[in-house]
Design a protein around this motif. Structure first.
Motif, PDB file in Angstrom:
ATOM      1  N   ALA A 189      31.861  46.768  45.943  1.00  0.00           N
ATOM      2  CA  ALA A 189      30.778  47.444  45.234  1.00  0.00           C
ATOM      3  C   ALA A 189      31.208  47.846  43.828  1.00  0.00           C
ATOM      4  N   SER A 190      32.470  48.264  43.689  1.00  0.00           N
ATOM      5  CA  SER A 190      32.990  48.630  42.371  1.00  0.00           C
ATOM      6  C   SER A 190      33.043  47.411  41.464  1.00  0.00           C
ATOM      7  N   GLY A 191      33.511  46.288  42.007  1.00  0.00           N
ATOM      8  CA  GLY A 191      33.545  45.059  41.218  1.00  0.00           C
ATOM      9  C   GLY A 191      32.162  44.635  40.783  1.00  0.00           C
ATOM     10  N   LEU A 192      31.185  44.771  41.663  1.00  0.00           N
ATOM     11  CA  LEU A 192      29.804  44.427  41.325  1.00  0.00           C
ATOM     12  C   LEU A 192      29.268  45.350  40.232  1.00  0.00           C
ATOM     13  N   MET A 193      29.658  46.619  40.288  1.00  0.00           N
ATOM     14  CA  MET A 193      29.229  47.569  39.266  1.00  0.00           C
ATOM     15  C   MET A 193      29.775  47.173  37.899  1.00  0.00           C
ATOM     16  N   VAL A 194      31.031  46.755  37.851  1.00  0.00           N
ATOM     17  CA  VAL A 194      31.634  46.330  36.585  1.00  0.00           C
ATOM     18  C   VAL A 194      30.906  45.112  36.022  1.00  0.00           C
TER      19      VAL A 194
ATOM     20  N   VAL B 232      34.154  45.323  31.092  1.00  0.00           N
ATOM     21  CA  VAL B 232      35.111  44.833  32.085  1.00  0.00           C
ATOM     22  C   VAL B 232      36.476  45.483  31.866  1.00  0.00           C
ATOM     23  N   SER B 233      36.860  45.690  30.609  1.00  0.00           N
ATOM     24  CA  SER B 233      38.128  46.380  30.327  1.00  0.00           C
ATOM     25  C   SER B 233      38.108  47.791  30.885  1.00  0.00           C
ATOM     26  N   VAL B 234      37.012  48.495  30.687  1.00  0.00           N
ATOM     27  CA  VAL B 234      36.879  49.860  31.215  1.00  0.00           C
ATOM     28  C   VAL B 234      37.042  49.861  32.733  1.00  0.00           C
ATOM     29  N   GLY B 235      36.361  48.937  33.395  1.00  0.00           N
ATOM     30  CA  GLY B 235      36.452  48.878  34.845  1.00  0.00           C
ATOM     31  C   GLY B 235      37.864  48.581  35.334  1.00  0.00           C
ATOM     32  N   LEU B 236      38.518  47.609  34.706  1.00  0.00           N
ATOM     33  CA  LEU B 236      39.879  47.250  35.117  1.00  0.00           C
ATOM     34  C   LEU B 236      40.865  48.380  34.851  1.00  0.00           C
ATOM     35  N   LEU B 237      40.750  49.012  33.695  1.00  0.00           N
ATOM     36  CA  LEU B 237      41.660  50.100  33.345  1.00  0.00           C
ATOM     37  C   LEU B 237      41.517  51.278  34.294  1.00  0.00           C
ATOM     38  N   TYR B 238      40.307  51.506  34.766  1.00  0.00           N
ATOM     39  CA  TYR B 238      40.070  52.628  35.689  1.00  0.00           C
ATOM     40  C   TYR B 238      40.484  52.277  37.118  1.00  0.00           C
ATOM     41  N   LEU B 239      40.037  51.127  37.601  1.00  0.00           N
ATOM     42  CA  LEU B 239      40.286  50.762  38.996  1.00  0.00           C
ATOM     43  C   LEU B 239      41.755  50.457  39.263  1.00  0.00           C
TER      44      LEU B 239
END
Length: 244
Positions: free
Chosen positions: A148-153, A173-180
């Motif tokens: 679900a997190s990947g889908l959100m990104v 996508v950078s924001v998502g990767l840096l956070y997750l």
């Protein structure tokens, strides 16, 4: 934009980052990173203003270095802000104020939603904060939440395509990767570096800069930077108007 470092964030994480960075020869505070990001922002502005020249192309590519830097600062700001709603609202106000000047400077009209240069990057940063809010709420406790997190990104990146925000997908996508991947530095920087290669080599050059972050905010008034971006585009628009 980066919000107040003195809020409700994870102070222990910040202290650990500072301790780790003391071992390095180069140490950058949030202020230092932000100033470097602004240097490359000026390059991006130059690239947009002279798009049909070799110089403009070089400046545009250099401008992409700023995007992972500001994505990193956005995640840090989110983790340490004391008022999420004010953070989002401030970015949105700055984005809305910037937009007419940005449109005139890039497209010659005061409001052009479908122009070649789309919307200004502050809209992507505001969307990144919304993404982070949902990622935090979903967590990563099981496979379903991770998916679900990947889908959100991916949805955040898609919105940037739909809104026509140059570089917006890279930011989301950078924001998502840096956070997750916060607790997995090699995976975090490696994935962001691989992503950057899709946009050219230059975004990868941001990684050594953010790796030198010392966990300290630095002493500055955050609202100066929020005001500086619309002021920059207002100045460019006025110069272009007078030249016409």
């Amino acid at each position: 934009g980066v919000d107040n470092w003195g809020g409700l964030g994870d102070n222990r994480r910040r202290m650990m980052k500072g301790a780790n960075c003391m071992k390095r020869s180069l140490s950058l505070s949030g202020l230092g990173l932000k100033c470097l990001g602004w240097v490359f922002t000026f390059c991006a502005v130059g690239g947009l203003l002279i798009p049909d020249s070799a110089t403009g192309g070089v400046l545009a590519y250099l401008g992409y270095i700023s995007l992972p830097v500001f994505a990193f600062l956005l995640v840090e700001g989110f983790q340490n802000t004391g008022d999420y709603n004010r953070y989002v609202l401030t970015l949105l106000i700055a984005a809305v104020v910037t937009e007419p000047f940005y449109d005139y400077a890039c497209n010659g009209v005061w409001l052009e939603l479908a122009g070649a240069n789309g919307q200004n990057i502050l809209f992507a940063l505001a969307l990144g904060l919304v993404q982070l809010h949902f990622l935090q709420a979903m967590g990563t406790g099981n496979v379903g939440r991770i998916l679900a997190s990947g889908l959100m990104v991916l949805c955040s990146a898609l919105w940037c395509f739909l809104l026509n925000i140059p570089g917006g997908a890279l930011v989301e996508v950078s924001v998502g990767l840096l956070y997750l991947l916060e607790d997995h530095p090699w995976a975090k920087y490696g994935s962001v570096g691989a992503l950057g290669l899709l946009f050219g080599v230059t975004p990868v050059l941001a990684l050594p800069l953010v790796a030198c972050y010392n966990g300290q905010r630095g002493n500055y008034c955050k609202y100066i930077f929020y005001a500086a971006y619309p002021a920059l585009w207002a100045l460019v628009a006025i110069v272009k108007l007078l030249a016409a």
